[in-house]
Design an enzyme around this catalytic site. Sequence first.
Site, short mmCIF file in Angstrom:
data_model
loop_
_atom_site.label_atom_id
_atom_site.label_comp_id
_atom_site.label_asym_id
_atom_site.label_seq_id
_atom_site.Cartn_x
_atom_site.Cartn_y
_atom_site.Cartn_z
N LYS A 51 0.76 -1.35 0.63
CA LYS A 51 0.36 0.22 0.24
C LYS A 51 1.21 1.19 -0.06
O LYS A 51 2.45 0.93 0.46
CB LYS A 51 -1.12 0.14 1.15
CG LYS A 51 -2.17 -1.33 1.07
CD LYS A 51 -2.38 -1.17 2.23
CE LYS A 51 -3.45 -2.58 2.94
NZ LYS A 51 -4.23 -2.58 4.05
N PHE A 78 -15.72 3.38 6.37
CA PHE A 78 -15.32 3.61 6.04
C PHE A 78 -14.04 3.51 4.72
O PHE A 78 -13.36 3.48 4.10
CB PHE A 78 -13.25 3.08 6.80
CG PHE A 78 -13.49 1.47 6.95
CD1 PHE A 78 -13.20 0.41 5.40
CD2 PHE A 78 -14.34 0.52 7.53
CE1 PHE A 78 -13.17 -0.71 5.27
CE2 PHE A 78 -14.05 -1.07 7.21
CZ PHE A 78 -14.11 -1.48 6.41
N ARG A 102 -0.45 -14.44 4.34
CA ARG A 102 -1.47 -14.27 5.43
C ARG A 102 -0.82 -14.17 6.17
O ARG A 102 -0.43 -13.65 7.42
CB ARG A 102 -3.57 -14.58 5.29
CG ARG A 102 -3.62 -14.47 3.90
CD ARG A 102 -4.50 -13.14 4.12
NE ARG A 102 -5.18 -12.91 5.52
CZ ARG A 102 -5.82 -11.59 4.86
NH1 ARG A 102 -5.71 -11.13 4.40
NH2 ARG A 102 -6.72 -11.64 5.96
N ARG A 129 3.00 -6.95 10.08
CA ARG A 129 2.55 -5.52 10.50
C ARG A 129 3.47 -5.65 11.99
O ARG A 129 3.17 -5.17 12.23
CB ARG A 129 0.67 -6.09 9.99
CG ARG A 129 0.77 -5.89 8.23
CD ARG A 129 -0.94 -6.58 8.68
NE ARG A 129 -1.65 -5.81 7.45
CZ ARG A 129 -2.65 -7.32 6.90
NH1 ARG A 129 -3.11 -7.51 7.20
NH2 ARG A 129 -2.50 -6.21 5.74
N ASN A 135 -1.47 -0.57 7.73
CA ASN A 135 -0.93 -1.37 8.16
C ASN A 135 -0.46 -1.66 6.38
O ASN A 135 0.05 -2.99 5.99
CB ASN A 135 -2.31 -2.20 8.21
CG ASN A 135 -3.08 -2.75 6.75
OD1 ASN A 135 -3.36 -2.19 5.73
ND2 ASN A 135 -4.24 -3.91 7.99
N HIS A 167 -1.38 -5.44 1.56
CA HIS A 167 -3.14 -6.20 1.48
C HIS A 167 -2.66 -7.67 0.44
O HIS A 167 -1.58 -8.03 0.21
CB HIS A 167 -3.81 -5.54 0.32
CG HIS A 167 -4.58 -6.85 -0.20
ND1 HIS A 167 -6.57 -6.78 0.12
CD2 HIS A 167 -4.93 -7.86 -0.63
CE1 HIS A 167 -7.10 -8.10 -0.29
NE2 HIS A 167 -5.76 -8.45 -1.05
#
EC number: 2.7.4.6
Length: 152
Positions: free
Chosen positions: A12, A60, A88, A105, A115, A118
């Site tokens: 991100k 959000f 993940r 993270r 964070n 993705h």
Amino acid sequence: MANSERTFIAIKPDGVQRGLIGEIIKRFEQKGFRLVAMKFMRASEDLLKEHYIDLKDRPFFAGLVKYMHSGPVVAMVWEGLNVVKTGRVMLGETNPADSKPGTIRGDFCIQVGRNIIHGSDSVESAEKEIALWFHPEELVNYKSCAQNWIYE
């Protein structure tokens, strides 16, 4: 390699701005996964709205799309045995406060709204996300010489 699958991973804007691209790629490569596609891009709002369509009714949503459009992202496709599930685990929990040290993270994030990464949450989601972000001809099929040292 039998039972190989693909996952979609996106760094991100906060991960890009903080200079974590190399560290994240390094972790996936060191684990033994194979990079089959990558783009450094500024995602359009339309692409982001489609990507996050499952969240469109959440309060959000607009802020998430705005944030993801605020700077460049690195979109990637990784391949390997159980890459969706393992990826993940490598990312850690969505809320960094719940992430263990050693996860991406857990090591690099503090707040859920920043964070840095993705990852697809299922094989089905991965297939959908990969098709959304990449054209089939952008996925590179090759055999890594390290494959024989990673898989039986």
